[in-house]
Design a protein around this motif. Structure first.
Motif, PDB file in Angstrom:
ATOM      1  N   HIS A 153      46.164 146.437  -9.100  1.00 48.81           N
ATOM      2  CA  HIS A 153      45.219 145.751  -9.953  1.00 48.81           C
ATOM      3  C   HIS A 153      45.623 145.111 -11.350  1.00 48.81           C
ATOM      4  O   HIS A 153      45.163 145.227 -12.094  1.00 48.81           O
ATOM      5  CB  HIS A 153      44.010 146.773 -10.107  1.00 48.81           C
ATOM      6  CG  HIS A 153      43.452 147.294  -8.954  1.00 48.81           C
ATOM      7  ND1 HIS A 153      43.951 148.565  -8.522  1.00 48.81           N
ATOM      8  CD2 HIS A 153      42.442 146.715  -8.182  1.00 48.81           C
ATOM      9  CE1 HIS A 153      43.023 148.820  -7.427  1.00 48.81           C
ATOM     10  NE2 HIS A 153      42.264 147.807  -7.324  1.00 48.81           N
ATOM     11  N   HIS A 167      40.035 148.507 -13.423  1.00 46.53           N
ATOM     12  CA  HIS A 167      40.971 149.345 -12.677  1.00 46.53           C
ATOM     13  C   HIS A 167      42.687 148.810 -13.103  1.00 46.53           C
ATOM     14  O   HIS A 167      42.695 147.575 -13.075  1.00 46.53           O
ATOM     15  CB  HIS A 167      40.792 149.412 -11.087  1.00 46.53           C
ATOM     16  CG  HIS A 167      39.612 149.899 -10.668  1.00 46.53           C
ATOM     17  ND1 HIS A 167      38.586 149.164 -10.843  1.00 46.53           N
ATOM     18  CD2 HIS A 167      39.259 151.226 -10.330  1.00 46.53           C
ATOM     19  CE1 HIS A 167      37.391 149.745 -10.349  1.00 46.53           C
ATOM     20  NE2 HIS A 167      37.891 150.886 -10.235  1.00 46.53           N
ATOM     21  N   ASP A 215      30.532 147.251 -12.920  1.00 48.55           N
ATOM     22  CA  ASP A 215      31.465 147.030 -12.249  1.00 48.55           C
ATOM     23  C   ASP A 215      31.805 145.819 -11.578  1.00 48.55           C
ATOM     24  O   ASP A 215      30.939 145.390 -10.927  1.00 48.55           O
ATOM     25  CB  ASP A 215      31.401 148.191 -11.121  1.00 48.55           C
ATOM     26  CG  ASP A 215      32.484 148.267  -9.917  1.00 48.55           C
ATOM     27  OD1 ASP A 215      33.627 147.427 -10.193  1.00 48.55           O
ATOM     28  OD2 ASP A 215      32.534 148.877  -9.138  1.00 48.55           O
ATOM     29  N   GLY A 273      34.135 144.581  -9.894  1.00 47.61           N
ATOM     30  CA  GLY A 273      34.776 144.249  -8.621  1.00 47.61           C
ATOM     31  C   GLY A 273      36.251 143.910  -8.468  1.00 47.61           C
ATOM     32  O   GLY A 273      36.646 143.215  -7.767  1.00 47.61           O
ATOM     33  N   ASP A 274      36.822 144.218  -9.630  1.00 41.81           N
ATOM     34  CA  ASP A 274      38.292 143.884  -9.779  1.00 41.81           C
ATOM     35  C   ASP A 274      39.186 144.684  -8.566  1.00 41.81           C
ATOM     36  O   ASP A 274      40.341 144.400  -8.412  1.00 41.81           O
ATOM     37  CB  ASP A 274      38.763 144.241 -11.008  1.00 41.81           C
ATOM     38  CG  ASP A 274      38.707 145.636 -11.562  1.00 41.81           C
ATOM     39  OD1 ASP A 274      37.914 146.442 -11.112  1.00 41.81           O
ATOM     40  OD2 ASP A 274      39.633 146.073 -12.183  1.00 41.81           O
ATOM     41  N   TRP A 275      38.621 145.593  -7.962  1.00 37.59           N
ATOM     42  CA  TRP A 275      39.264 146.369  -7.090  1.00 37.59           C
ATOM     43  C   TRP A 275      38.971 145.805  -5.738  1.00 37.59           C
ATOM     44  O   TRP A 275      39.666 146.231  -4.621  1.00 37.59           O
ATOM     45  CB  TRP A 275      38.803 147.862  -7.024  1.00 37.59           C
ATOM     46  CG  TRP A 275      37.130 147.888  -6.946  1.00 37.59           C
ATOM     47  CD1 TRP A 275      36.172 147.656  -7.884  1.00 37.59           C
ATOM     48  CD2 TRP A 275      36.471 147.841  -5.700  1.00 37.59           C
ATOM     49  NE1 TRP A 275      34.977 147.537  -7.468  1.00 37.59           N
ATOM     50  CE2 TRP A 275      34.863 147.642  -6.067  1.00 37.59           C
ATOM     51  CE3 TRP A 275      36.763 147.769  -4.311  1.00 37.59           C
ATOM     52  CZ2 TRP A 275      34.126 147.668  -5.217  1.00 37.59           C
ATOM     53  CZ3 TRP A 275      35.419 147.659  -3.486  1.00 37.59           C
ATOM     54  CH2 TRP A 275      34.410 147.874  -3.800  1.00 37.59           C
ATOM     55  N   SER A 276      38.337 144.663  -5.455  1.00 39.30           N
ATOM     56  CA  SER A 276      37.933 144.242  -4.195  1.00 39.30           C
ATOM     57  C   SER A 276      38.296 142.751  -3.998  1.00 39.30           C
ATOM     58  O   SER A 276      39.763 142.505  -4.523  1.00 39.30           O
ATOM     59  CB  SER A 276      36.522 144.364  -3.860  1.00 39.30           C
ATOM     60  OG  SER A 276      35.711 143.408  -4.742  1.00 39.30           O
ATOM     61  N   ASP A 277      37.519 141.777  -3.966  1.00 39.35           N
ATOM     62  CA  ASP A 277      37.950 140.348  -3.828  1.00 39.35           C
ATOM     63  C   ASP A 277      38.463 139.780  -5.003  1.00 39.35           C
ATOM     64  O   ASP A 277      39.092 138.820  -4.727  1.00 39.35           O
ATOM     65  CB  ASP A 277      36.897 139.666  -3.320  1.00 39.35           C
ATOM     66  CG  ASP A 277      35.627 139.469  -4.140  1.00 39.35           C
ATOM     67  OD1 ASP A 277      35.269 140.600  -4.774  1.00 39.35           O
ATOM     68  OD2 ASP A 277      34.957 138.493  -4.405  1.00 39.35           O
ATOM     69  N   ARG A 279      40.889 141.323  -6.997  1.00 37.88           N
ATOM     70  CA  ARG A 279      41.927 142.096  -7.407  1.00 37.88           C
ATOM     71  C   ARG A 279      43.067 141.493  -7.874  1.00 37.88           C
ATOM     72  O   ARG A 279      43.904 141.683  -8.693  1.00 37.88           O
ATOM     73  CB  ARG A 279      42.313 143.054  -6.311  1.00 37.88           C
ATOM     74  CG  ARG A 279      42.956 142.380  -4.938  1.00 37.88           C
ATOM     75  CD  ARG A 279      43.422 143.544  -4.093  1.00 37.88           C
ATOM     76  NE  ARG A 279      43.812 144.584  -4.615  1.00 37.88           N
ATOM     77  CZ  ARG A 279      43.795 145.820  -4.072  1.00 37.88           C
ATOM     78  NH1 ARG A 279      43.384 146.073  -2.940  1.00 37.88           N
ATOM     79  NH2 ARG A 279      44.448 146.727  -4.582  1.00 37.88           N
TER      80      ARG A 279
END
Length: 93
Positions: A46, A41, A10, A12-16, A18
Motif C-alpha cells: 500500500h 494503510h 475508509d 478503499g486504499d487497500w482495494s482498487d 491500492r
C-alpha cells in the motif's frame, strides 16, 4: 491502555485504489467532514497511501481543516478491558 477507534472514512486504499495515489487523495478529500478520521494503510502493498498523504494534508489545509491525533480528535477514551495502562511500567514474567 489501548482503545478501539471506529472510522467511517475508509477510502478503499487497500482495494482498487491500492496503487493510485491521486485516486486515494480524491477519495479522501471527497469523503472528509469535520471530526472525521481517515483510515489509510501503509504496508508493502500500500505504498500509494503514504504517497497520497502530502496531497491529502494540503487539500485539508486548503479547505480550512486542521489535523490531529485520534486522541486530540476524540479525547482520551476509556481503555479496553484487559489492556495495560500506558503510563505504568509492566512487570516482566
Amino acid at each position: 491502555g489501548m482503545c478501539a477507534v471506529s472510522t467511517e472514512t475508509d477510502i478503499g486504499d487497500w482495494s482498487d485504489a491500492r496503487n493510485n495515489s491521486p485516486l486515494i487523495c480524491r477519495r479522501a478529500l471527497a469523503a472528509v467532514k469535520s471530526g472525521a478520521i481517515i483510515l489509510l494503510h501503509d504496508s508493502a502493498g500500500h505504498r500509494a497511501s503514504a504517497s497520497a498523504l502530502e496531497c491529502i494534508l494540503n487539500g485539508l489545509k486548503n479547505r480550512g481543516y486542521t489535523t490531529g491525533t485520534s486522541e486530540q480528535i476524540i479525547g482520551t477514551p476509556e481503555p479496553v478491558a484487559g489492556s495495560p495502562p500506558t503510563d505504568t511500567p509492566q512487570k516482566q514474567p
